[in-house]
Scaffold this motif. Structure first.
Motif, PDB file in Angstrom:
ATOM      1  N   THR A 199       0.839  -1.204   0.000  1.00  0.00           N
ATOM      2  CA  THR A 199       0.000   0.000   0.000  1.00  0.00           C
ATOM      3  C   THR A 199       0.871   1.251   0.000  1.00  0.00           C
ATOM      4  O   THR A 199       0.604   2.211  -0.744  1.00  0.00           O
ATOM      5  CB  THR A 199      -0.925  -0.004   1.230  1.00  0.00           C
ATOM      6  N   THR A 203       1.245   4.037  -3.073  1.00  0.00           N
ATOM      7  CA  THR A 203       0.995   5.442  -2.750  1.00  0.00           C
ATOM      8  C   THR A 203       2.177   6.307  -3.171  1.00  0.00           C
ATOM      9  O   THR A 203       1.989   7.386  -3.775  1.00  0.00           O
ATOM     10  CB  THR A 203       0.734   5.604  -1.246  1.00  0.00           C
ATOM     11  N   THR A 322      -8.584   2.763   5.601  1.00  0.00           N
ATOM     12  CA  THR A 322      -7.513   2.140   6.373  1.00  0.00           C
ATOM     13  C   THR A 322      -7.619   2.496   7.853  1.00  0.00           C
ATOM     14  O   THR A 322      -7.391   1.653   8.724  1.00  0.00           O
ATOM     15  CB  THR A 322      -6.147   2.573   5.827  1.00  0.00           C
ATOM     16  N   THR A 327      -8.471  -2.519   5.011  1.00  0.00           N
ATOM     17  CA  THR A 327      -7.193  -2.303   4.317  1.00  0.00           C
ATOM     18  C   THR A 327      -7.115  -2.980   2.951  1.00  0.00           C
ATOM     19  O   THR A 327      -6.265  -2.608   2.145  1.00  0.00           O
ATOM     20  CB  THR A 327      -6.038  -2.833   5.182  1.00  0.00           C
ATOM     21  N   LEU A 331      -5.729  -1.158  -0.868  1.00  0.00           N
ATOM     22  CA  LEU A 331      -4.582  -1.759  -1.554  1.00  0.00           C
ATOM     23  C   LEU A 331      -4.926  -2.097  -2.997  1.00  0.00           C
ATOM     24  O   LEU A 331      -4.157  -1.808  -3.926  1.00  0.00           O
ATOM     25  CB  LEU A 331      -4.141  -3.014  -0.801  1.00  0.00           C
TER      26      LEU A 331
END
Length: 406
Positions: A199, A203, A322, A327, A331
């Protein structure tokens, strides 16, 4: 049975808190606790409205209360029990097997039947529910740090030249990253859940593309790059300044959701009131983000990056999910958006191979029609829409805003 009615079970000697010994034996009855269908009669094809079959005076509601004993004892309102049951997968269909119309009606009976001593209840009554999750002091000021660090870096880049400019840019990037980490850890978007490295990697890739991707795509479509391309300082400045309104809007949503949790009289009522609140908070953030991007573009004399706006929305929704413990969806969507941007850029260079011009045709046509920002706009915008729909589904549950919510 209404909220005010309570049936105090007789205390058996040595049983704590008034839970009788006969009910303790019900916890081990797996057929009652885990298989509600066993309560229906053996014949006649009875549906969910059929009266549960009772064995030897067994009370299935009391058995369910023992399975969720801690939840029932600490609850100060039936809605808290309903939220806990919902989190454990109890649905209205399951409640019908207990001869209740929905989960909230079942929770009301469970709340009314919890044995309580009046004196003990008066002395141990919890404090009123707080209007929003606790956050460390000074979080509103920490939210300004990324924007301030990025603004100072932009000024330093404009005033420097040569190798000094690269040094200022690198140092400023590290300062912004550190400030962002502090703002997220000490603000409403902090997360106590493990964030997988993938993740963070996606990002970082999306942010790097927002900074360098448009210039590289423009140069690649034009046949280059023949020389270093300038990063998009305006996009970086707008996204950094938007961290503060993002945290403020999330705090507004959290406070409003907890207030509605305390006032709602059912799960459906809570869901109907929270969804507009979530949409309003996201819309307010998008307005602030758009204004900041327009201002940053005007200062630097460049066009507004629509792709940066889509990326800002995607990052907010991903971090919001998140922080509440969801989560997996962030992702997947961050990875999907990053993969689309990477493949789009790679296809432009792959189109230069003999006989492979068709690979670059879609991206080159889109860039010539709408500019290089069309790639992140489509990739991040589609992913943000998916996450918004997911937020409306999971964050409208009462169980998402219980005591364990951030």
């Amino acid at each position: 049975m209404t909220k005010g009615q309570r049936i105090d079970a007789p205390r058996a000697p040595g049983s704590p808190g008034g839970w009788d010994a006969r009910s303790e034996e019900l916890v081990a009855d797996a057929a009652l606790v885990r298989e509600p269908a066993a309560w229906r009669g053996a014949g006649g094809g009875a549906g969910t409205d059929a009266r549960p079959a009772r064995r030897g005076g067994v009370d299935p509601v009391k058995a369910l209360m023992h399975r969720h004993r801690e939840l029932c004892e600490r609850a100060v309102d039936p809605l808290e029990i309903a939220a806990g049951l919902e989190a454990h997968g109890v649905t209205d269909r399951t409640a019908a097997r207990f001869r209740h119309r929905d989960v909230f009606a079942l929770a009301e009976e469970m709340y009314a039947r919890v044995p309580r001593d009046e004196e003990e209840h008066a002395t141990s009554l919890p404090a009123p529910a707080r209007l929003g999750p606790e956050v460390p002091a000074g979080w509103a000021l920490f939210a300004l740090l990324p924007g301030v660090a990025c603004a100072l870096t932009a000024v330093g880049i404009e005033l420097s030249e040569g190798r000094a400019r690269y040094a200022v840019g690198l140092g400023g990037a590290l300062a912004v990253a550190l400030a962002l980490r502090v703002a997220l850890r000490r603000g409403p978007l902090r997360s106590a859940h493990h964030v997988v490295p993938a993740t963070r990697a996606w990002t970082c890739f999306l942010l790097a593309y927002a900074l360098f991707g448009d210039g590289l795509t423009r140069a690649a479509v034009s046949g280059g790059p023949d020389s270093p391309w300038a990063p998009s300082i305006a996009a970086a400045l707008g996204l950094s300044l938007a961290v503060a309104p993002a945290l403020w809007c999330v705090r507004l949503f959290a406070v409003g959701a907890r207030r509605r949790l305390a006032l709602s009289r059912g799960l459906a009522d809570f869901t109907a009131s929270v969804r507009p609140l979530l949409l309003g908070a996201v819309a307010l953030y998008l307005c602030a983000l758009g204004a900041l991007l327009v201002g940053a573009a005007a200062v630097h004399g460049v066009p507004v990056s629509a792709g940066a706006a889509a990326l800002g929305a995607l990052l907010l929704l991903a971090r919001l999910l998140t922080s509440y413990g969801f989560t997996r969806a962030p992702l997947l969507m961050l990875g999907a958006a990053g993969a689309v941007e990477a493949v789009s850029l790679a296809s432009v260079f792959a189109g230069r191979l003999p006989g492979c011009a068709w690979l670059a045709a879609p991206v080159e046509g889109a860039v010539r029609a709408g500019g290089p920002g069309v790639v992140p706009l489509v990739a991040c915008g589609a992913a943000a829409c998916v996450l918004l729909l997911h937020c409306l589904r999971v964050l409208s549950r009462a169980s998402a805003h219980g005591d364990g919510a951030p």
